[in-house]
Structures are given as structure tokens and as C-alpha cells.
Design a protein around this motif. Structure first.
Motif, mmCIF file in Angstrom:
data_model
loop_
_atom_site.group_PDB
_atom_site.id
_atom_site.type_symbol
_atom_site.label_atom_id
_atom_site.label_comp_id
_atom_site.label_asym_id
_atom_site.label_seq_id
_atom_site.Cartn_x
_atom_site.Cartn_y
_atom_site.Cartn_z
ATOM 1 N N ALA A 54 60.966 27.132 5.196
ATOM 2 C CA ALA A 54 60.985 25.674 5.024
ATOM 3 C C ALA A 54 60.624 25.378 3.575
ATOM 4 O O ALA A 54 59.891 26.133 2.939
ATOM 5 C CB ALA A 54 59.991 24.995 5.956
ATOM 6 N N SER A 55 61.160 24.272 3.062
ATOM 7 C CA SER A 55 60.824 23.882 1.695
ATOM 8 C C SER A 55 60.963 22.375 1.546
ATOM 9 O O SER A 55 61.580 21.706 2.370
ATOM 10 C CB SER A 55 61.723 24.586 0.683
ATOM 11 N N GLU A 69 51.022 15.623 0.011
ATOM 12 C CA GLU A 69 51.521 15.105 1.290
ATOM 13 C C GLU A 69 52.802 15.825 1.700
ATOM 14 O O GLU A 69 53.008 16.125 2.879
ATOM 15 C CB GLU A 69 51.760 13.604 1.182
ATOM 16 N N GLN A 70 53.648 16.114 0.731
ATOM 17 C CA GLN A 70 54.872 16.852 1.026
ATOM 18 C C GLN A 70 54.550 18.263 1.512
ATOM 19 O O GLN A 70 55.204 18.775 2.410
ATOM 20 C CB GLN A 70 55.765 16.921 -0.214
ATOM 21 N N SER A 71 53.520 18.864 0.948
ATOM 22 C CA SER A 71 53.127 20.217 1.354
ATOM 23 C C SER A 71 52.655 20.254 2.795
ATOM 24 O O SER A 71 52.948 21.198 3.531
ATOM 25 C CB SER A 71 52.020 20.742 0.438
ATOM 26 N N VAL A 72 51.916 19.231 3.213
ATOM 27 C CA VAL A 72 51.466 19.150 4.606
ATOM 28 C C VAL A 72 52.677 19.102 5.532
ATOM 29 O O VAL A 72 52.724 19.798 6.553
ATOM 30 C CB VAL A 72 50.559 17.916 4.814
ATOM 31 N N ILE A 77 56.679 21.484 9.431
ATOM 32 C CA ILE A 77 58.068 21.862 9.722
ATOM 33 C C ILE A 77 58.167 23.372 9.943
ATOM 34 O O ILE A 77 58.815 23.838 10.877
ATOM 35 C CB ILE A 77 59.000 21.410 8.583
ATOM 36 N N LEU A 78 57.511 24.138 9.083
ATOM 37 C CA LEU A 78 57.527 25.597 9.204
ATOM 38 C C LEU A 78 56.918 26.042 10.531
ATOM 39 O O LEU A 78 57.456 26.924 11.209
ATOM 40 C CB LEU A 78 56.787 26.239 8.044
ATOM 41 N N ALA A 79 55.808 25.433 10.926
ATOM 42 C CA ALA A 79 55.151 25.808 12.177
ATOM 43 C C ALA A 79 56.032 25.492 13.378
ATOM 44 O O ALA A 79 56.101 26.285 14.328
ATOM 45 C CB ALA A 79 53.814 25.088 12.291
ATOM 46 N N ALA A 110 50.331 23.601 8.724
ATOM 47 C CA ALA A 110 50.826 24.611 9.664
ATOM 48 C C ALA A 110 49.835 24.816 10.806
ATOM 49 O O ALA A 110 50.226 24.951 11.965
ATOM 50 C CB ALA A 110 51.075 25.924 8.933
ATOM 51 N N ARG A 111 48.535 24.838 10.490
ATOM 52 C CA ARG A 111 47.517 24.963 11.545
ATOM 53 C C ARG A 111 47.529 23.765 12.469
ATOM 54 O O ARG A 111 47.387 23.904 13.688
ATOM 55 C CB ARG A 111 46.131 25.091 10.918
ATOM 56 N N GLU A 112 47.685 22.592 11.888
ATOM 57 C CA GLU A 112 47.716 21.348 12.666
ATOM 58 C C GLU A 112 48.869 21.334 13.660
ATOM 59 O O GLU A 112 48.747 20.807 14.759
ATOM 60 C CB GLU A 112 47.844 20.171 11.689
#
Length: 117
Positions: A54-55, A69-72, A77-79, A110-112
Motif C-alpha cells: 500500500a502507498s 494523517e496519510q501515513s495512518v 489500508i495495508l492491514a 496498522a495496529r488499529e
């Protein structure tokens, strides 16, 4: 001779990769951070294959806001993509970056969303 940032990061990266490897049951979540975007991928090092990625550069990515915020959102999305691929546990590879700011935000996202590491 002064040590450049990229050389320092590559030394840290080598030190991390000696210890962190991904396998079939716990693949490696690798993060790359550029000045504008952030990229993350889940890799099985035994086969040398990227399982999920994901990016913030994808056309389907529509979050506007700060880079943190974009990183979160990239982490979430990756998770979700990892869960649909049957991956629930990963090993986190910060790729030579310090664990704060956008790298930490991606990990928290990702953890969330339910990824364990």
C-alpha cells in the motif's frame, strides 16, 4: 570525512536486517518514506515475494491532510489488505528510519486496523 544521512541510514538498515526477517507465518512489514509519499509492503523473505503493498501514491488513495494523517491511512489500508490475504501477524522493519513521526503513525494505523506486531 562527514557521514551523510543516506550512509548512516544504510548502516542502521543493515543492522536491523541482520535481526529482522520475514517468513511464511510472520512476514516482514517494510516501510519506505520519501519526502512526499510513504510506502509499505509485507514481504516473505524466504520466497522473496511481496505479499501485500500500500502507498499514498495510489490512484485510489484519496486522503488529503498532513503526511502523518496519510501515513495512518496507509497503515489501515495495508492491514485490511493483509487480513484479506490471510496475514494477521508481521515483523516490523522500520528500514533505518527512526521510530517516530510518519513511521510510527503508519505502525499505529496498522495496529488499529488489527495487524499484530
Amino acid at each position: 570525512m562527514a557521514i551523510t544521512k543516506s550512509y548512516r541510514r544504510s548502516r542502521i538498515k543493515m543492522r536491523i536486517r541482520k535481526k529482522v526477517t520475514g517468513n511464511g507465518e510472520m512476514p516482514r512489514l517494510s516501510v519506505f518514506r520519501s519526502n512526499r509519499d510513504i510506502y509499505a509492503q509485507i514481504i516473505n523473505d524466504l520466497e522473496g515475494k511481496t505479499l501485500v503493498q500500500a502507498s499514498s501514491k495510489e490512484k485510489s488513495f484519496t486522503v488529503k491532510g498532513t503526511k502523518t494523517e496519510q501515513s495512518v491511512e496507509v497503515g489501515k489500508i495495508l492491514a485490511e489488505r493483509a487480513k484479506s490475504a490471510g496475514i494477521s501477524k508481521v515483523v516490523f522493519d522500520r528500514n533505518g528510519y527512526l521510530y517516530h513521526g510518519r513511521v510510527k503513525a503508519l505502525a499505529d494505523g496498522a495496529r488499529e486496523a488489527g495487524l499484530k506486531f
